[in-house]
Write a protein that holds these residues in place. Structure first.
Motif, PDB file in Angstrom:
ATOM      1  N   UNK A 239     -18.711  99.416  75.731  1.00  0.00           N
ATOM      2  CA  UNK A 239     -18.089  99.019  74.464  1.00  0.00           C
ATOM      3  C   UNK A 239     -18.994  99.331  73.275  1.00  0.00           C
ATOM      4  N   UNK A 240     -18.400  99.778  72.193  1.00  0.00           N
ATOM      5  CA  UNK A 240     -19.153 100.088  70.980  1.00  0.00           C
ATOM      6  C   UNK A 240     -18.390  99.617  69.748  1.00  0.00           C
ATOM      7  N   UNK A 241     -19.058  98.869  68.903  1.00  0.00           N
ATOM      8  CA  UNK A 241     -18.501  98.446  67.622  1.00  0.00           C
ATOM      9  C   UNK A 241     -19.623  97.909  66.750  1.00  0.00           C
ATOM     10  N   UNK A 242     -19.446  98.033  65.452  1.00  0.00           N
ATOM     11  CA  UNK A 242     -20.413  97.479  64.511  1.00  0.00           C
ATOM     12  C   UNK A 242     -20.430  95.958  64.584  1.00  0.00           C
ATOM     13  N   UNK A 243     -19.344  95.375  65.073  1.00  0.00           N
ATOM     14  CA  UNK A 243     -19.216  93.920  65.185  1.00  0.00           C
ATOM     15  C   UNK A 243     -19.840  93.459  66.508  1.00  0.00           C
ATOM     16  N   UNK A 244     -21.147  93.274  66.502  1.00  0.00           N
ATOM     17  CA  UNK A 244     -21.893  93.026  67.749  1.00  0.00           C
ATOM     18  C   UNK A 244     -21.409  91.805  68.516  1.00  0.00           C
ATOM     19  N   UNK A 275     -11.997  98.903  59.087  1.00  0.00           N
ATOM     20  CA  UNK A 275     -11.172  97.780  58.622  1.00  0.00           C
ATOM     21  C   UNK A 275     -11.963  96.475  58.644  1.00  0.00           C
ATOM     22  N   UNK A 276     -12.798  96.309  59.658  1.00  0.00           N
ATOM     23  CA  UNK A 276     -13.628  95.108  59.767  1.00  0.00           C
ATOM     24  C   UNK A 276     -14.614  95.017  58.609  1.00  0.00           C
ATOM     25  N   UNK A 277     -15.316  96.100  58.333  1.00  0.00           N
ATOM     26  CA  UNK A 277     -16.321  96.088  57.271  1.00  0.00           C
ATOM     27  C   UNK A 277     -15.692  95.944  55.890  1.00  0.00           C
ATOM     28  N   UNK A 278     -14.527  96.529  55.689  1.00  0.00           N
ATOM     29  CA  UNK A 278     -13.835  96.378  54.418  1.00  0.00           C
ATOM     30  C   UNK A 278     -13.393  94.933  54.221  1.00  0.00           C
ATOM     31  N   UNK A 279     -12.903  94.302  55.289  1.00  0.00           N
ATOM     32  CA  UNK A 279     -12.500  92.894  55.208  1.00  0.00           C
ATOM     33  C   UNK A 279     -13.707  92.002  54.938  1.00  0.00           C
ATOM     34  N   UNK A 280     -14.825  92.283  55.593  1.00  0.00           N
ATOM     35  CA  UNK A 280     -16.046  91.496  55.356  1.00  0.00           C
ATOM     36  C   UNK A 280     -16.450  91.566  53.893  1.00  0.00           C
ATOM     37  N   UNK A 294     -18.024  90.543  62.917  1.00  0.00           N
ATOM     38  CA  UNK A 294     -17.037  90.145  63.918  1.00  0.00           C
ATOM     39  C   UNK A 294     -16.043  89.128  63.358  1.00  0.00           C
ATOM     40  N   UNK A 295     -16.533  88.211  62.528  1.00  0.00           N
ATOM     41  CA  UNK A 295     -15.670  87.201  61.914  1.00  0.00           C
ATOM     42  C   UNK A 295     -14.546  87.848  61.118  1.00  0.00           C
ATOM     43  N   UNK A 296     -14.889  88.927  60.414  1.00  0.00           N
ATOM     44  CA  UNK A 296     -13.929  89.575  59.524  1.00  0.00           C
ATOM     45  C   UNK A 296     -12.803  90.254  60.271  1.00  0.00           C
ATOM     46  N   UNK A 297     -12.942  90.400  61.577  1.00  0.00           N
ATOM     47  CA  UNK A 297     -11.872  91.012  62.369  1.00  0.00           C
ATOM     48  C   UNK A 297     -10.576  90.221  62.251  1.00  0.00           C
ATOM     49  N   UNK A 298     -10.684  88.898  62.109  1.00  0.00           N
ATOM     50  CA  UNK A 298      -9.468  88.073  61.995  1.00  0.00           C
ATOM     51  C   UNK A 298      -8.719  88.393  60.713  1.00  0.00           C
ATOM     52  N   UNK A 299      -9.432  88.515  59.611  1.00  0.00           N
ATOM     53  CA  UNK A 299      -8.806  88.830  58.326  1.00  0.00           C
ATOM     54  C   UNK A 299      -8.311  90.275  58.307  1.00  0.00           C
ATOM     55  N   UNK A 300      -9.114  91.175  58.854  1.00  0.00           N
ATOM     56  CA  UNK A 300      -8.701  92.581  58.933  1.00  0.00           C
ATOM     57  C   UNK A 300      -7.403  92.712  59.719  1.00  0.00           C
ATOM     58  N   UNK A 301      -7.293  91.940  60.779  1.00  0.00           N
ATOM     59  CA  UNK A 301      -6.080  91.983  61.597  1.00  0.00           C
ATOM     60  C   UNK A 301      -4.860  91.446  60.874  1.00  0.00           C
TER      61      UNK A 301
END
Length: 357
Positions: A239-244, A275-280, A294-301
């Motif tokens: 798995x790879x993502x900036x959201x560790x 999308x995650x980084x933009x939401x953050x 990782x937290x911002x994934x909820x808002x990005x979604x």
């Protein structure tokens, strides 16, 4: 001071919902009671016709939602006579386990993927006195190792496969209902090891069973595109993502996360790193809340689904922000605008300020 109104930590506040006995030594850092913030600026900027709220669990003592489960897991470990606890972690679990083990006066051993953990989280484990082992592999491999170790030694495993972890984390659902005064129509969360979406759904159901609420929300989970085993339907080996915090290829609570999705009539979807980084960035710059990627994934979604016409107008949506942004500052340094360097002269600074205004 009115001691009756003083928060006592999630175990004492919701003690009827937890497997606590007179013999349980409650180990607490007064976790819980985190802010539920009504979103105003972001919804206006993006023309989101939603009643959007952010449940900022980054305000917990160690800076993440993990403290909710850890207070109960460590308390029960102490009750059972444990001298040490162990976990595999992408960061937040190790920070929380180390803090609560220190509070309890027992040892903590944490296994982390080498080079795959945010500096802020590693520092927390170190400063709390944990024995930190970096394994040359990913989170899933580290978890397999600790699972085997606890079969051989009298150590308590405090990953989310420990049932007390999920039990403690369900308290966030209670708080959302109490703070909002009702049940949200939707509840959105990042999904990594999938324990949190499992816990929230359990909490909502138990609150309904006790007559505290009348309805249940639809559960929305969001995985990073490079670490989306549930959406893809098979484990992701690398798995790879900036959201560790959600860089996990084979979630321990996979089955119960799918159950939460299906029972609630919700969905589990994918968001990209972009999308995650933009939401953050938007959460921080529009609402003043600094959460980890990782937290911002909820808002990005939620933003993604809104654009697809998923929500009814004026729906009430709660997004959990699972961790504090200071846990992973390196990402911000890579993408944010750098400070402007000016001479220590009034005119230079004045000219710059006038351009801004």
């Amino acid at each position: 001071m009115d001691t009756k109104s003083t928060w006592k930590g999630i175990i004492r506040e919701y003690i009827d919902f937890f497997p606590i006995t007179e013999k349980t030594p409650i180990v607490t850092l007064l976790e819980g009671n985190t802010p539920l913030v009504c979103v105003n600026n972001l919804t206006k900027k993006l023309n989101l016709n939603l009643n959007l709220y952010l449940k900022f669990d980054g305000a917990n003592p160690s800076g993440s939602f993990k403290d909710r489960g850890m207070t109960l897991a460590i308390s029960k470990a102490l009750e059972e006579g444990a001298k040490a606890v162990i976990c595999a972690s992408t960061g937040n679990t190790s920070a929380s386990a180390s803090a609560y083990a220190a509070r309890a006066g027992i040892k903590a051993i944490v296994l982390i993927p080498e080079g795959k953990i945010a500096t802020g989280k590693l520092v927390q484990a170190m400063v709390h006195g944990a024995f930190v082992i970096q394994v040359k592999g990913n989170f899933d491999q580290a978890l397999n190792i600790v699972r085997e170790l606890v079969k051989e030694y009298p150590i308590t495993l405090v990953n989310s496969i420990n049932p007390y972890r999920i039990e403690g984390q369900k308290s966030a659902a209670f708080e959302v209902c109490d703070q909002l005064g009702r049940v949200p129509d939707y509840h959105a969360l990042p999904v990594g090891n999938a324990g949190n979406i499992t816990a929230y759904w359990r909490g909502y159901k138990e609150y309904k069973e006790k007559g505290k609420i009348q309805n249940l929300p639809k559960m929305l989970g969001f995985q990073a595109a490079g670490a989306a085993p549930i959406v893809l339907g098979h484990p992701v080996e690398k798995p790879e993502t900036v959201a560790t915090a959600i860089r996990i290829g084979n979630p321990a609570s996979w089955r119960t996360a799918v159950q939460a999705r299906d029972e609630s009539g919700g969905t589990i979807d994918i968001v990209t790193d972009e999308e995650i980084l933009e939401a953050q960035k938007m959460i921080a710059s529009y609402e003043g809340i600094f959460c980890e990627p990782a937290s911002a994934a909820s808002v990005a979604g939620v933003i993604k689904l809104y654009k697809q016409g998923y929500f009814k107008e004026n729906s009430t949506v709660v997004c959990t922000l699972t961790g504090n942004g200071l846990k992973d500052p390196d990402i911000v340094f890579k993408i944010a605008e750098k400070p402007v360097a000016l001479p220590a002269e009034l005119n230079s600074v004045r000219d710059f300020v006038e351009k801004i205004l």
